[in-house]
Design an enzyme around this catalytic site. Structure first.
Site, short mmCIF file in Angstrom:
data_model
loop_
_atom_site.label_atom_id
_atom_site.label_comp_id
_atom_site.label_asym_id
_atom_site.label_seq_id
_atom_site.Cartn_x
_atom_site.Cartn_y
_atom_site.Cartn_z
N VAL A 98 0.84 -1.20 0.00
CA VAL A 98 0.00 0.00 0.00
C VAL A 98 0.88 1.25 0.00
O VAL A 98 0.64 2.21 -0.75
CB VAL A 98 -0.97 -0.01 1.21
CG1 VAL A 98 -1.77 1.28 1.26
CG2 VAL A 98 -1.89 -1.22 1.16
N CYS A 99 1.93 1.23 0.84
CA CYS A 99 2.86 2.37 0.89
C CYS A 99 3.48 2.63 -0.47
O CYS A 99 3.69 3.79 -0.86
CB CYS A 99 3.97 2.09 1.90
SG CYS A 99 3.42 1.86 3.58
N THR A 100 3.79 1.57 -1.19
CA THR A 100 4.40 1.73 -2.51
C THR A 100 3.47 2.52 -3.43
O THR A 100 3.90 3.44 -4.14
CB THR A 100 4.71 0.33 -3.10
OG1 THR A 100 5.64 -0.32 -2.22
CG2 THR A 100 5.29 0.41 -4.49
N GLU B 195 1.10 4.59 -2.44
CA GLU B 195 0.96 5.96 -1.92
C GLU B 195 2.13 6.85 -2.34
O GLU B 195 1.94 7.98 -2.82
CB GLU B 195 0.87 5.94 -0.39
CG GLU B 195 -0.45 5.47 0.15
CD GLU B 195 -0.57 5.73 1.64
OE1 GLU B 195 -1.69 6.00 2.09
OE2 GLU B 195 0.44 5.67 2.37
N LEU B 196 3.34 6.35 -2.13
CA LEU B 196 4.52 7.16 -2.47
C LEU B 196 4.57 7.45 -3.97
O LEU B 196 4.96 8.54 -4.40
CB LEU B 196 5.79 6.47 -2.00
CG LEU B 196 6.06 6.61 -0.51
CD1 LEU B 196 7.04 5.56 -0.04
CD2 LEU B 196 6.62 7.97 -0.16
#
Ligand code: BEZ
Length: 211
Positions: free
Chosen positions: A44-46, A48-49
């Site tokens: 998920v972070c991937t 978002e960034l």
């Protein structure tokens, strides 16, 4: 004690993917957004960034500097950024704080042990030119944030910092605003020459004053 709206954003120095920064000096006289990611190399972070990199120009237009934080070391960040650029078809163009000792995460109360052990939740802080916190937001790790919503909020924050208006539900840049209750009708006539519509004495709409 958690950080609250109106509190001064705590200062810190940290290593980032773009060199060492002193947060307040790095912010300068503009706005800033500080947001946390639970862990490097997570899905998920991937996304978002990557999305943030694609809309970074929208933050720049609003004079908002972007700063991400994750509790992993610099070499992990660098490897992860390569993956983000590759998989999200972007170029990460803002610094990512390396926070392996959790200094920044702790300072900003981004670790919520009853939700997630040893990683941050998804926190967001929007900081104004006066270094005060203007918005906080906390999401669980399982839910990616809506970064378009952050732009919408920043539009509202920047507008309401300069005019005696508030913005109604789901407001977007260009739409009518609400005259704040502290402004009486006489003052409203002076402040809002485009006029205003009174639905109730406490509910008055005016065209966005800076458009
Ligand atoms: C993610 O970014 O996908 C993630 C990170 C930590 C826990 C769960 C999901």
């Amino acid at each position: 004690m958690p950080l609250r709206l109106g509190d001064e954003a705590p200062n810190f120095t940290a290593d980032t993917t773009e060199g060492k920064i002193n947060f307040h000096e790095w912010l300068g006289n503009g706005w800033g957004i500080l947001f946390s990611h639970p862990k490097d190399f997570t899905p998920v972070c991937t996304t978002e960034l990557g999305y943030m990199a694609k809309i970074a120009n929208e933050f720049k237009k609003r004079n908002v500097k972007i700063l991400a934080v994750s509790v992993d070391p610099l070499d992990a960040h660098k490897g992860w950024i390569n993956d983000i650029n590759e998989t999200q078809n972007c170029t990460v163009n803002y610094p990512l704080i390396a926070d392996p000792d959790k200094k920044v995460a702790t300072l900003y109360d981004m670790i919520h042990p009853n939700a997630l052990d040893n990683m941050t939740v998804r926190s967001v802080f929007v900081i104004g030119p006066d270094k005060k916190i203007k918005l906080t937001l906390t999401y669980p790790a399982s839910c990616g944030r809506n970064f378009d919503e952050l732009l919408r909020v920043i539009d509202s924050l920047q507008l309401t910092a300069n005019y005696k208006v508030a913005t109604p539900v789901n407001w977007r840049e260009g739409q009518d605003c609400i005259i704040t209750p502290a402004v009486n009708d006489e003052e409203a006539k002076q402040l809002f020459p485009k006029g205003f519509k009174t639905i109730k004495p406490y509910l008055r709409y005016t065209p966005q004053p800076n458009k």
